[in-house]
Design a protein around this motif. Structure first.
Motif, PDB file in Angstrom:
ATOM      1  N   ALA A 111       0.718  -1.244  -0.015  1.00 14.38           N
ATOM      2  CA  ALA A 111       0.030   0.076  -0.074  1.00 14.38           C
ATOM      3  C   ALA A 111       0.907   1.212  -0.080  1.00 14.38           C
ATOM      4  CB  ALA A 111      -0.800  -0.190   1.306  1.00 14.38           C
ATOM      5  N   SER A 112       1.930   1.305   0.963  1.00 14.77           N
ATOM      6  CA  SER A 112       2.841   2.435   0.752  1.00 14.77           C
ATOM      7  C   SER A 112       3.300   2.750  -0.470  1.00 14.77           C
ATOM      8  CB  SER A 112       3.932   2.078   1.872  1.00 14.77           C
ATOM      9  OG  SER A 112       3.135   1.991   3.182  1.00 14.77           O
ATOM     10  N   ARG A 113       3.812   1.436  -1.182  1.00 12.70           N
ATOM     11  CA  ARG A 113       4.685   1.697  -2.338  1.00 12.70           C
ATOM     12  C   ARG A 113       3.802   2.214  -3.682  1.00 12.70           C
ATOM     13  NH1 ARG A 113       6.432   2.962  -6.229  1.00 12.70           N
ATOM     14  NH2 ARG A 113       8.169   1.875  -7.372  1.00 12.70           N
ATOM     15  N   LEU A 114       2.513   1.630  -3.504  1.00 11.94           N
ATOM     16  CA  LEU A 114       1.703   2.304  -4.512  1.00 11.94           C
ATOM     17  C   LEU A 114       1.224   3.707  -4.379  1.00 11.94           C
ATOM     18  CD1 LEU A 114      -0.944  -0.737  -4.414  1.00 11.94           C
ATOM     19  CD2 LEU A 114       0.821  -0.331  -6.391  1.00 11.94           C
ATOM     20  N   ARG A 115       1.072   3.961  -3.176  1.00 15.43           N
ATOM     21  CA  ARG A 115       0.849   5.456  -2.988  1.00 15.43           C
ATOM     22  C   ARG A 115       2.148   6.271  -3.099  1.00 15.43           C
ATOM     23  NH1 ARG A 115      -1.167   6.734   2.877  1.00 15.43           N
ATOM     24  NH2 ARG A 115      -1.574   8.846   1.897  1.00 15.43           N
ATOM     25  N   GLU A 116       3.247   5.835  -3.001  1.00  9.17           N
ATOM     26  CA  GLU A 116       4.557   6.369  -3.493  1.00  9.17           C
ATOM     27  C   GLU A 116       4.455   6.890  -4.917  1.00  9.17           C
ATOM     28  OE1 GLU A 116       7.593   4.115  -1.952  1.00  9.17           O
ATOM     29  OE2 GLU A 116       7.233   4.778   0.141  1.00  9.17           O
ATOM     30  N   SER A 117       3.977   5.802  -5.691  1.00 10.34           N
ATOM     31  CA  SER A 117       3.848   5.940  -7.151  1.00 10.34           C
ATOM     32  C   SER A 117       2.558   7.029  -7.669  1.00 10.34           C
ATOM     33  CB  SER A 117       3.855   4.599  -7.904  1.00 10.34           C
ATOM     34  OG  SER A 117       4.909   4.012  -7.497  1.00 10.34           O
ATOM     35  N   GLY A 118       2.004   7.558  -6.769  1.00  9.44           N
ATOM     36  CA  GLY A 118       1.134   8.426  -7.094  1.00  9.44           C
ATOM     37  C   GLY A 118      -0.245   8.154  -7.397  1.00  9.44           C
ATOM     38  N   VAL A 119      -0.712   6.768  -7.077  1.00 11.82           N
ATOM     39  CA  VAL A 119      -1.925   6.308  -7.109  1.00 11.82           C
ATOM     40  C   VAL A 119      -2.607   6.288  -5.833  1.00 11.82           C
ATOM     41  CG1 VAL A 119      -1.527   4.861  -9.301  1.00 11.82           C
ATOM     42  CG2 VAL A 119      -1.419   3.847  -7.063  1.00 11.82           C
ATOM     43  N   ILE A 120      -4.206   6.174  -5.668  1.00 14.61           N
ATOM     44  CA  ILE A 120      -4.922   6.084  -4.612  1.00 14.61           C
ATOM     45  C   ILE A 120      -5.114   4.741  -4.161  1.00 14.61           C
ATOM     46  CG2 ILE A 120      -7.074   6.591  -3.557  1.00 14.61           C
ATOM     47  CD1 ILE A 120      -7.357   9.108  -5.447  1.00 14.61           C
ATOM     48  N   VAL A 121      -5.019   4.459  -2.743  1.00 10.92           N
ATOM     49  CA  VAL A 121      -5.138   3.022  -2.124  1.00 10.92           C
ATOM     50  C   VAL A 121      -6.474   2.991  -1.357  1.00 10.92           C
ATOM     51  CG1 VAL A 121      -4.100   1.353  -1.044  1.00 10.92           C
ATOM     52  CG2 VAL A 121      -2.750   2.441  -2.699  1.00 10.92           C
ATOM     53  N   TYR A 122      -7.304   2.182  -1.784  1.00  7.84           N
ATOM     54  CA  TYR A 122      -8.212   1.971  -0.950  1.00  7.84           C
ATOM     55  C   TYR A 122      -8.218   0.720  -0.282  1.00  7.84           C
ATOM     56  CZ  TYR A 122     -10.259   5.706  -3.727  1.00  7.84           C
ATOM     57  OH  TYR A 122     -10.619   6.904  -4.578  1.00  7.84           O
ATOM     58  N   GLY A 123      -8.242   0.489   0.953  1.00 10.43           N
ATOM     59  CA  GLY A 123      -8.273  -0.680   1.690  1.00 10.43           C
ATOM     60  C   GLY A 123      -9.547  -0.999   2.379  1.00 10.43           C
ATOM     61  N   PHE A 124      -9.760  -2.396   2.362  1.00 11.87           N
ATOM     62  CA  PHE A 124     -10.952  -3.104   3.119  1.00 11.87           C
ATOM     63  C   PHE A 124     -10.824  -4.267   3.811  1.00 11.87           C
ATOM     64  CE2 PHE A 124     -12.039  -0.819  -0.811  1.00 11.87           C
ATOM     65  CZ  PHE A 124     -13.062  -0.174  -0.982  1.00 11.87           C
ATOM     66  N   GLY A 125     -10.932  -4.139   5.088  1.00 10.48           N
ATOM     67  CA  GLY A 125     -10.775  -5.293   5.893  1.00 10.48           C
ATOM     68  C   GLY A 125     -11.439  -5.297   7.199  1.00 10.48           C
ATOM     69  N   GLU A 126     -11.263  -6.254   7.996  1.00  9.69           N
ATOM     70  CA  GLU A 126     -12.258  -6.449   9.233  1.00  9.69           C
ATOM     71  C   GLU A 126     -11.518  -5.623  10.445  1.00  9.69           C
ATOM     72  OE1 GLU A 126     -14.819  -7.981   9.095  1.00  9.69           O
ATOM     73  OE2 GLU A 126     -14.455  -9.314   7.411  1.00  9.69           O
ATOM     74  N   ARG A 127     -12.131  -5.519  11.441  1.00 11.97           N
ATOM     75  CA  ARG A 127     -11.750  -4.707  12.707  1.00 11.97           C
ATOM     76  C   ARG A 127     -10.380  -4.985  13.098  1.00 11.97           C
ATOM     77  NH1 ARG A 127     -14.686   0.303  13.261  1.00 11.97           N
ATOM     78  NH2 ARG A 127     -16.670  -0.161  12.647  1.00 11.97           N
ATOM     79  N   LYS A 128      -9.827  -6.407  12.940  1.00 10.11           N
ATOM     80  CA  LYS A 128      -8.621  -6.965  13.300  1.00 10.11           C
ATOM     81  C   LYS A 128      -7.509  -6.578  12.516  1.00 10.11           C
ATOM     82  CE  LYS A 128      -9.128 -11.133  10.773  1.00 10.11           C
ATOM     83  NZ  LYS A 128      -9.334 -12.497  10.560  1.00 10.11           N
ATOM     84  N   THR A 129      -7.831  -5.683  11.284  1.00  7.37           N
ATOM     85  CA  THR A 129      -6.717  -5.302  10.659  1.00  7.37           C
ATOM     86  C   THR A 129      -5.646  -4.431  11.341  1.00  7.37           C
ATOM     87  OG1 THR A 129      -8.242  -5.095   8.837  1.00  7.37           O
ATOM     88  CG2 THR A 129      -6.069  -4.316   8.269  1.00  7.37           C
ATOM     89  N   PRO A 130      -4.274  -4.794  11.227  1.00 10.02           N
ATOM     90  CA  PRO A 130      -3.506  -3.910  12.065  1.00 10.02           C
ATOM     91  C   PRO A 130      -3.385  -2.592  11.530  1.00 10.02           C
ATOM     92  CG  PRO A 130      -2.447  -6.028  11.105  1.00 10.02           C
ATOM     93  CD  PRO A 130      -3.943  -6.060  10.492  1.00 10.02           C
ATOM     94  N   GLN A 131      -3.180  -1.696  12.477  1.00  8.27           N
ATOM     95  CA  GLN A 131      -3.172  -0.205  12.068  1.00  8.27           C
ATOM     96  C   GLN A 131      -2.197   0.106  11.240  1.00  8.27           C
ATOM     97  OE1 GLN A 131      -5.597   1.938  13.463  1.00  8.27           O
ATOM     98  NE2 GLN A 131      -4.683   3.315  12.203  1.00  8.27           N
ATOM     99  N   ALA A 132      -1.181  -0.535  11.140  1.00  8.97           N
ATOM    100  CA  ALA A 132       0.047  -0.187  10.224  1.00  8.97           C
ATOM    101  C   ALA A 132      -0.553  -0.086   8.706  1.00  8.97           C
ATOM    102  CB  ALA A 132       1.057  -1.131  10.333  1.00  8.97           C
ATOM    103  N   PHE A 133      -1.431  -1.297   8.351  1.00  5.99           N
ATOM    104  CA  PHE A 133      -2.062  -1.383   7.160  1.00  5.99           C
ATOM    105  C   PHE A 133      -3.000  -0.453   6.778  1.00  5.99           C
ATOM    106  CE2 PHE A 133      -4.767  -4.211   4.256  1.00  5.99           C
ATOM    107  CZ  PHE A 133      -4.400  -3.689   2.991  1.00  5.99           C
ATOM    108  N   VAL A 134      -3.990  -0.194   7.898  1.00  2.00           N
ATOM    109  CA  VAL A 134      -4.895   0.792   7.815  1.00  2.00           C
ATOM    110  C   VAL A 134      -4.398   2.258   7.398  1.00  2.00           C
ATOM    111  CG1 VAL A 134      -6.821   2.176   9.054  1.00  2.00           C
ATOM    112  CG2 VAL A 134      -6.429  -0.383   9.335  1.00  2.00           C
TER     113      VAL A 134
END
Length: 253
Positions: A111-134
């Protein structure tokens, strides 16, 4: 020239091992708010019986299933396949964004690498998703807000919670801090702030901020339910709301 949101080309990459097929309808409806799902792929070992639900969902929504055998016990080859495909798509397709559907922290760097390339990243997951990914995403949506009702194959604890009341909302320190900080950053000399600007400011600080997390459809409904803010609507000649301003209620002397 910036691409309008409604026509932005998106790649939807689903980790079948970490996402439930029961929300596929709501998931793709949500993604449609952000653009056009030009690429739709779901990754997993399709020789295993636990992905039966995704087989049906893939057929209904024309999602391309990507086969990935589990070569070694304890290692997730599916994650690696998804990451490799994401980078290939980044450089070979003209995409404006990626939708990563998983609760797995292994996708944080992607996710970080994609954003560095200038694209938008939308994440979808459960509440257990680690904050780092969020935090690595531009916006993160929790799956439970997409569930209007519990489907038969969903666990009981996944049922939508009741709408939060004023007392509970006021006691949510993180929520109150985000709202007050957002209003302060966007306010004029009299303390009024455009609600849309407030929402944008909060989203930059907290990718997972969403009024639906508290069971409110819109930000204005959430702000109004707290009872500590003034809300002022400006309407046009047709009676429709043109803009909404908010500010914290001032104490009477």
């Amino acid at each position: 020239m910036p691409v309008p949101i409604e026509s932005a080309k998106l790649a939807v990459l689903i980790d079948a091992d970490n996402a439930s097929p029961g929300v596929s309808d709501a998931l793709l409806a949500e993604i449609a708010k952000y653009g056009v799902a030009s690429v739709k792929r779901v990754y997993g070992d399709w020789t295993t019986p636990n992905l039966r639900g995704w087989k049906e969902a893939a057929n209904v929504h024309a999602i391309q299933p990507i086969q990935q055998f589990a070569y070694t016990t304890g290692k997730n080859a599916t994650d690696s396949a998804l990451i490799i495909d994401a980078m290939d798509l980044l450089y070979t397709e003209r995409l404006q964004g990626f939708c990563l559907v998983s609760s797995d922290s292994d996708f944080t760097r992607l996710a970080s690498r994609l954003r560095e390339s200038g694209v938008i990243v939308y994440g979808f997951g459960e509440r257990k998703t680690p904050q780092a990914f969020v935090s690595a995403c531009d916006k993160f949506v929790y799956m439970d807000v997409l569930r209007s009702q519990t489907s038969p194959d969903e666990p009981e604890q996944e049922k939508p919670a009741a709408r939060s009341g004023a007392k509970e909302l006021r006691g949510d320190a993180r929520l109150m801090n985000l709202l007050r900080t957002g209003i302060e950053a966007a306010s004029d000399d009299e303390g009024w702030a455009n609600l849309g600007t407030v929402g944008s400011h909060i989203a930059k600080q907290s990718p997972d901020f969403d009024p639906r997390n508290w069971r409110y459809t819109k930000l204005v409904d959430l702000v109004g339910a707290i009872g500590l803010f003034e809300v002022e609507r400006e309407t046009g000649a047709d009676g429709r709301t043109k803009s909404i301003r908010v500010r914290e209620k001032r104490k009477r002397s």
